[in-house]
Design a protein around this motif. Structure first.
Motif, PDB file in Angstrom:
ATOM      1  N   ASP A   1       0.813  -1.213   0.000  1.00 58.81           N
ATOM      2  CA  ASP A   1       0.000   0.000   0.000  1.00 58.81           C
ATOM      3  C   ASP A   1       0.848   1.266   0.000  1.00 58.81           C
ATOM      4  O   ASP A   1       0.530   2.239  -0.676  1.00 58.81           O
TER       5      ASP A   1
ATOM      6  N   GLN B   1       0.225   1.935  -3.744  1.00 59.52           N
ATOM      7  CA  GLN B   1      -0.878   2.879  -3.920  1.00 59.52           C
ATOM      8  C   GLN B   1      -0.472   4.293  -3.532  1.00 59.52           C
ATOM      9  O   GLN B   1      -1.051   5.258  -4.017  1.00 59.52           O
TER      10      GLN B   1
ATOM     11  N   THR C   1      -0.353   9.621  -4.568  1.00 57.68           N
ATOM     12  CA  THR C   1      -1.129   8.391  -4.460  1.00 57.68           C
ATOM     13  C   THR C   1      -1.986   8.173  -5.700  1.00 57.68           C
ATOM     14  O   THR C   1      -2.296   9.116  -6.434  1.00 57.68           O
TER      15      THR C   1
END
Length: 327
Positions: free
Chosen positions: A152, A180, A262
């Motif tokens: 992530d 991400q 992001t």
């Protein structure tokens, strides 16, 4: 207990048995090396004494800078919590502590670094924090050959300055392909800012949106060579800090530049305070980076009422105007 206090306690015993003069000498030599050009396959941190001295000196400042960047990022993506974290070039793991301070709970974490003594000491220090006891500390070359598993969040803090231009590009591209969200932090110098802008451009080119500090994902409005974007985090000074710098203050301000980007939907700041506010009689001068891709100085006076009171409390790096308090 807050992560910052746990970290301070874990670091306090690192220099036990190491003569103060040796610790100061190690830090001064390492600072000189870091300011130079060092190949990534020749670790600067050679042994435990080197790592202990440098961690005691630099880890609190790195922690505070990265935590500031992560808090700004978290404000732009409320409700999101990373389910995994990879810290590229993490050394003794300051960024992992900053992630733990920003989002509660534990998660799979991997710290990658070339210096085995740094990884070993990072593992030792992390044992003091319940959320970091299962971190994986892995030796890896940080450069063109870097590959990352999907995760992530990837942090890259105070690393790009050690790499060639080609290796910097490869590391940022690897982070973008794996994560991400990517947070890059560098020293708050013109060169550090230039490396952050280089990383920012690469992240945007791969489809990322800037969450912080910028209120937009367009080109930075600062004319190259005229200024640089950086922020400040206050760090409590240890006795080692005071010995090395010859100062008596109980704190110092760590200057840093960063970008947090992001693939997630983001709500960036409507504007960001990019200089220390100037408080004058009946007015506050705020230097802002605004959502229309411009830098502007705004004057907030007493006639602005609540906004004036907020401006007097505003700090360098804050969102402007401040968000309304949650009901």
């Amino acid at each position: 207990m807050p992560s910052s206090e746990i970290l301070r306690g874990a670091l306090s015993g690192l220099l036990d048995g190491l003569p103060p003069r040796q610790a100061v000498g190690a830090v001064e030599r390492l600072i000189a090396n870091y300011r130079g050009s060092t190949p990534t396959d020749a670790p600067i941190l050679r042994d435990r004494a080197d790592v202990a001295a440098y961690a005691a000196y630099r880890m609190p400042a790195t922690f505070e800078a990265v935590r500031s960047a992560l808090e700004a990022f978290a404000a732009a993506v409320p409700g999101w919590v990373p389910a995994g974290h990879v810290d590229v070039g993490g050394g003794t793991g300051a960024a992992t502590w900053a992630v733990a301070a920003t989002w509660e709970g534990s998660r799979p974490v991997t710290v990658l670094d070339w210096a085995e003594p740094a990884l070993a000491l990072g593992r030792e220090i992390a044992a003091a924090h319940p959320a970091l006891r299962d971190v994986r500390w892995q030796r890896a070359r940080i450069g063109a050959a870097l590959t990352l598993d999907a995760t992530d969040l990837v942090t890259v803090s105070y690393v790009l300055n050690e790499l060639t231009e080609a290796d910097r590009a490869a590391v940022v591209d690897a982070a973008a392909a794996a994560a991400q969200a990517v947070v890059v932090v560098e020293a708050g110098t013109p060169d550090g800012y230039a490396r952050v802008i280089e990383a920012r451009d690469r992240l945007i080119a791969t489809g990322f949106h800037v969450a912080a500090p910028c209120p937009h994902s367009a080109a930075c409005p600062i004319v190259p060579g005229t200024d640089w974007c950086h922020f400040s985090a206050r760090v409590s000074r240890s006795s080692l800090h005071r010995q090395v710098k010859g100062g008596s203050l109980a704190y110092e301000d760590e200057k840093f530049s960063y970008v947090a980007a992001t693939r997630l939907p983001v709500g960036p700041a409507p504007a960001r305070v990019v200089r220390r506010p100037q408080i004058r009689k009946g007015q506050v001068l705020l230097d802002l980076c605004e959502a229309d891709e411009q830098l502007r100085r705004r004057t907030v006076t007493k006639r602005h009422g609540e906004l004036y009171r907020a401006a007097r409390d505003a700090d360098w790096g804050d969102v402007w105007p401040p968000p309304a308090p949650a009901e």
